[in-house]
Design an enzyme around this catalytic site. Structure first.
Site, mmCIF file in Angstrom:
data_model
loop_
_atom_site.group_PDB
_atom_site.id
_atom_site.type_symbol
_atom_site.label_atom_id
_atom_site.label_comp_id
_atom_site.label_asym_id
_atom_site.label_seq_id
_atom_site.Cartn_x
_atom_site.Cartn_y
_atom_site.Cartn_z
ATOM 1 N N LYS A 125 29.888 48.569 20.683
ATOM 2 C CA LYS A 125 29.402 48.814 22.066
ATOM 3 C C LYS A 125 28.037 47.440 21.371
ATOM 4 O O LYS A 125 27.766 48.262 20.733
ATOM 5 C CB LYS A 125 28.514 49.407 23.041
ATOM 6 C CG LYS A 125 29.375 49.072 24.895
ATOM 7 C CD LYS A 125 30.212 48.899 25.230
ATOM 8 C CE LYS A 125 30.291 48.148 26.280
ATOM 9 N NZ LYS A 125 31.411 47.804 27.522
ATOM 10 N N ASP A 165 30.367 42.675 29.265
ATOM 11 C CA ASP A 165 30.530 44.157 30.042
ATOM 12 C C ASP A 165 29.622 43.626 31.240
ATOM 13 O O ASP A 165 29.256 42.985 32.024
ATOM 14 C CB ASP A 165 30.088 45.305 29.273
ATOM 15 C CG ASP A 165 29.889 46.422 29.676
ATOM 16 O OD1 ASP A 165 31.043 47.288 30.127
ATOM 17 O OD2 ASP A 165 28.836 46.656 30.801
HETATM 18 P P1 NDP Z 1 29.065 43.299 37.049
HETATM 19 O O1 NDP Z 1 27.621 42.657 35.864
HETATM 20 O O2 NDP Z 1 30.130 42.280 37.240
HETATM 21 O O3 NDP Z 1 28.548 43.937 38.129
HETATM 22 C C1 NDP Z 1 28.126 45.441 37.963
HETATM 23 C C2 NDP Z 1 27.567 45.687 39.431
HETATM 24 O O4 NDP Z 1 27.916 47.061 39.581
HETATM 25 C C3 NDP Z 1 27.307 44.667 40.032
HETATM 26 O O5 NDP Z 1 27.893 45.248 41.547
HETATM 27 C C4 NDP Z 1 25.945 45.851 40.349
HETATM 28 O O6 NDP Z 1 24.981 45.503 41.420
HETATM 29 C C5 NDP Z 1 26.084 46.851 39.828
HETATM 30 N N1 NDP Z 1 25.169 48.003 39.457
HETATM 31 C C6 NDP Z 1 25.156 47.587 38.204
HETATM 32 N N2 NDP Z 1 24.467 48.429 37.429
HETATM 33 C C7 NDP Z 1 23.828 49.362 38.917
HETATM 34 C C8 NDP Z 1 22.872 50.527 39.104
HETATM 35 N N3 NDP Z 1 21.974 50.751 38.223
HETATM 36 N N4 NDP Z 1 22.995 50.898 40.675
HETATM 37 C C9 NDP Z 1 23.995 50.758 41.280
HETATM 38 N N5 NDP Z 1 25.070 49.361 41.282
HETATM 39 C C10 NDP Z 1 24.843 48.737 39.672
HETATM 40 O O7 NDP Z 1 30.156 44.341 35.720
HETATM 41 P P2 NDP Z 1 31.218 44.785 35.639
HETATM 42 O O8 NDP Z 1 32.462 45.179 36.658
HETATM 43 O O9 NDP Z 1 31.564 44.085 34.107
HETATM 44 O O10 NDP Z 1 31.119 46.318 35.400
HETATM 45 C C11 NDP Z 1 30.935 47.575 35.967
HETATM 46 C C12 NDP Z 1 31.618 48.507 35.726
HETATM 47 O O11 NDP Z 1 32.350 48.352 34.484
HETATM 48 C C13 NDP Z 1 30.503 49.020 34.189
HETATM 49 O O12 NDP Z 1 30.528 50.557 34.077
HETATM 50 C C14 NDP Z 1 31.552 48.394 32.889
HETATM 51 O O13 NDP Z 1 30.718 49.228 31.955
HETATM 52 C C15 NDP Z 1 32.935 48.813 32.836
HETATM 53 N N6 NDP Z 1 33.459 48.083 32.116
HETATM 54 C C16 NDP Z 1 33.834 46.874 32.340
HETATM 55 C C17 NDP Z 1 34.910 46.539 31.655
HETATM 56 C C18 NDP Z 1 35.432 44.501 31.774
HETATM 57 O O14 NDP Z 1 35.925 44.267 31.179
HETATM 58 N N7 NDP Z 1 33.926 44.118 32.742
HETATM 59 C C19 NDP Z 1 35.930 46.724 30.988
HETATM 60 C C20 NDP Z 1 35.997 48.454 31.089
HETATM 61 C C21 NDP Z 1 35.042 49.045 32.140
HETATM 62 P P3 NDP Z 1 23.805 44.254 40.891
HETATM 63 O O15 NDP Z 1 24.491 43.179 40.956
HETATM 64 O O16 NDP Z 1 23.068 45.206 42.078
HETATM 65 O O17 NDP Z 1 23.188 45.215 39.895
HETATM 66 O O1 2IT Z 2 34.101 48.975 28.551
HETATM 67 C C1 2IT Z 2 34.341 48.255 28.584
HETATM 68 O O2 2IT Z 2 36.171 48.587 27.968
HETATM 69 C C2 2IT Z 2 34.464 46.592 28.063
HETATM 70 N N1 2IT Z 2 33.350 46.142 28.465
HETATM 71 C C3 2IT Z 2 35.709 45.156 27.674
HETATM 72 C C4 2IT Z 2 35.470 45.463 26.301
HETATM 73 C C5 2IT Z 2 36.181 44.489 25.424
HETATM 74 O O3 2IT Z 2 36.091 44.236 24.359
HETATM 75 O O4 2IT Z 2 37.420 43.537 26.599
#
Ligand code: NDP
Ligand code: 2IT
Length: 444
Positions: A125, A165
């Site tokens: 990561k 992420d």
């Molecule tokens: P994005 O940046 O697209 O969206 C993040 C969302 O979470 C936004 O709505 C944001 O609000 C909110 N958020 C972020 N930080 C905070 C905080 N400290 N408190 C409250 N709300 C918060 O990210 P993703 O959707 O890609 O990721 C969301 C989660 O999913 C993370 O935990 C990530 O690690 C996990 N994840 C993502 C994957 C991927 O493929 N993208 C895969 C697996 C897991 P705001 O815009 O106001 O910051």
């Molecule tokens: O937390 C996760 O699994 C991710 N943000 C996606 C990682 C990836 O390599 O697609």
């Protein structure tokens, strides 16, 4: 003090001031006691001591200039945690809260998640405390170029393959890839989450959210329940949340709430996802703006209140520790049937405990959000073959991977005496493949 406790104590001593990392390690190791009883060879080979120590940790300065010419300095990270089953793989997070503890917790989780996908990908990561919010495209580009100017020497399509992420989506992956190609003169699958015009995979954008709902569907089917007609609450409004709502709605659930870090919206008639996509993916605005388009919906300042909305399915898809014991108790009181973690470690340990004890179907992040990285693995396969599968082909593979994960975690839980505890099942199943691979490969 038993063996697991003594390992945890050692990890704590070696990593002071890293609460998120300790939380992730504790949560995994606590469920491995019966595995260590059955496999004393892991203790002799110090697998736990080794698996909790990253193979390599890289920290670097990222200097860049904003549009007015002012210089800024951020910190970049890449933690290459474990390569026992494949090249390091995991996302990059750009958020002001990023520090070494957060990157290490994410990297540690990623080892076991990637193992569960069945694909040959190790765990890693990275990221930065850079905040893309409110920055112009040119500022984001200059930051990404500076970040990659250091990162490129550590990564490669057979070495370490980053992706997105929080704060890193298609735009950032594009700028990062462009700089990698410029420096190395190689067009290779060194990043996933690429645009489909230049090596990306169909379904990667949707994959985490879709995969999450596929897993929920499997859990519900296993309990002889049906997602159709259930009310669903989803926190976050980023990549994972949006496509979780899309798939849950397609399968007949009604999603009534979403949030961002400022507050949440409640639309009892069901969220109009086109509006959310327009606001978040196109205009990069706040979720609050939703009520200007749909006045019958309500906006509430602050995040945690979202868990007071009665629902059968709760999907935390924003960030770590966003759902605590108090919120868990409220959800249980309101009749929640299934909770699945789209985000990484969104539920506090005491909250997760409450769900398991109450018999709520609980899908831990390692299993529930593995669809994203699994589809990244499929993107790597397509890049290796220099071809592109259709949407249906990738979606079909994703669905099968999520079904396989459900079977694997439920059977592993049962085998080790934790029936219906998918937290333990995911930890044990993910761990066994990595631990056995480390045994095969000698001391490293
Ligand atoms: P994005 O940046 O697209 O969206 C993040 C969302 O979470 C936004 O709505 C944001 O609000 C909110 N958020 C972020 N930080 C905070 C905080 N400290 N408190 C409250 N709300 C918060 O990210 P993703 O959707 O890609 O990721 C969301 C989660 O999913 C993370 O935990 C990530 O690690 C996990 N994840 C993502 C994957 C991927 O493929 N993208 C895969 C697996 C897991 P705001 O815009 O106001 O910051
Ligand atoms: O937390 C996760 O699994 C991710 N943000 C996606 C990682 C990836 O390599 O697609």
């Amino acid at each position: 003090m038993d063996y697991i406790d003594s390992v945890l104590k050692g990890v704590e001593e070696r990593n002071p001031g890293q609460p998120e990392f300790m939380q992730a390690v504790t949560e995994v190791l606590e469920t491995l006691r019966p595995v260590l009883v059955k496999h004393s060879e892991f203790k002799h080979a110090k697998i736990l001591e080794r698996i909790t120590e990253p193979e390599r940790q890289i920290m670097f300065r990222v200097a860049w200039q904003d549009d007015s010419g002012e210089v800024h300095v951020n910190r970049g990270y890449r933690v290459e945690f474990n390569s026992a089953i494949g090249p390091y793989k995991g996302g990059l997070r750009f958020h002001p809260s990023v520090n070494l503890s957060i990157i290490k917790f994410l990297g540690f989780e990623q080892i076991f998640k990637n193992s569960l996908t069945t694909l040959p990908i190790g765990g890693g990561k990275g990221g930065s405390d850079f905040d893309p919010k409110g920055k112009s495209n040119n500022e984001v580009m200059r930051f990404c170029q500076s970040f990659m100017t250091e990162l490129y020497r550590h990564i490669g399509d057979d070495t370490d393959v980053p992706a997105g992420d929080i704060g890193v989506g298609g735009r950032e992956v594009g700028y990062l890839f462009g700089q990698y190609k410029r420096i190395t003169n190689r067009f290779e699958g060194v990043l996933t989450g690429k645009s489909i015009n230049w090596g990306g995979s169909l379904v990667r954008t949707e994959a985490t959210g879709y995969g999450l709902v596929y897993l929920v569907n499997e859990m519900l089917k296993g309990a002889k329940k049906n997602i159709d007609g259930m009310t669903c609450v989803v926190s976050g409004s980023g990549n994972v949340a949006i496509y979780a709502v899309e798939k849950a709605t397609q399968l007949g659930a009604k999603c009534v709430a979403m949030s961002d870090s400022s507050g949440y919206i409640y639309d009892p008639d069901g969220i109009k996802l086109d509006t959310v996509k327009q606001l978040k993916e196109v205009e990069r605005k706040r979720i609050k703006e939703y009520v200007a388009v749909h006045p019958s919906a309500k906006y509430v300042e602050g995040c945690s209140g979202i868990w007071t909305i009665p629902c059968q399915i709760a999907l935390p898809c924003a960030t770590q520790n966003e759902l605590n014991a108090e919120s868990a108790a409220t959800l249980i009181k309101n009749g929640v049937v299934a909770v699945a973690e789209g985000a990484n470690m969104p539920t506090t340990p005491d909250g997760a405990d409450l769900f398991v004890k109450a018999g709520v179907l609980f899908g831990p992040g390692k299993a529930a959000n593995a669809g994203g990285v699994a589809t990244s693995g499929l993107e790597m396969q397509q890049n290796d073959m220099r071809m592109q599968w259709s949407f249906d082909e990738v979606d079909h593979r994703l669905k099968n991977i999520m079904k396989g994960i459900y079977t694997n975690i439920s059977e592993s839980a049962k085998e080790f005496g934790f029936e219906n505890n998918f937290i333990a099942g995911a930890n044990i199943a993910g761990f066994l493949k990595v631990a056995n691979s480390m045994m095969d490969q000698g001391l490293f």
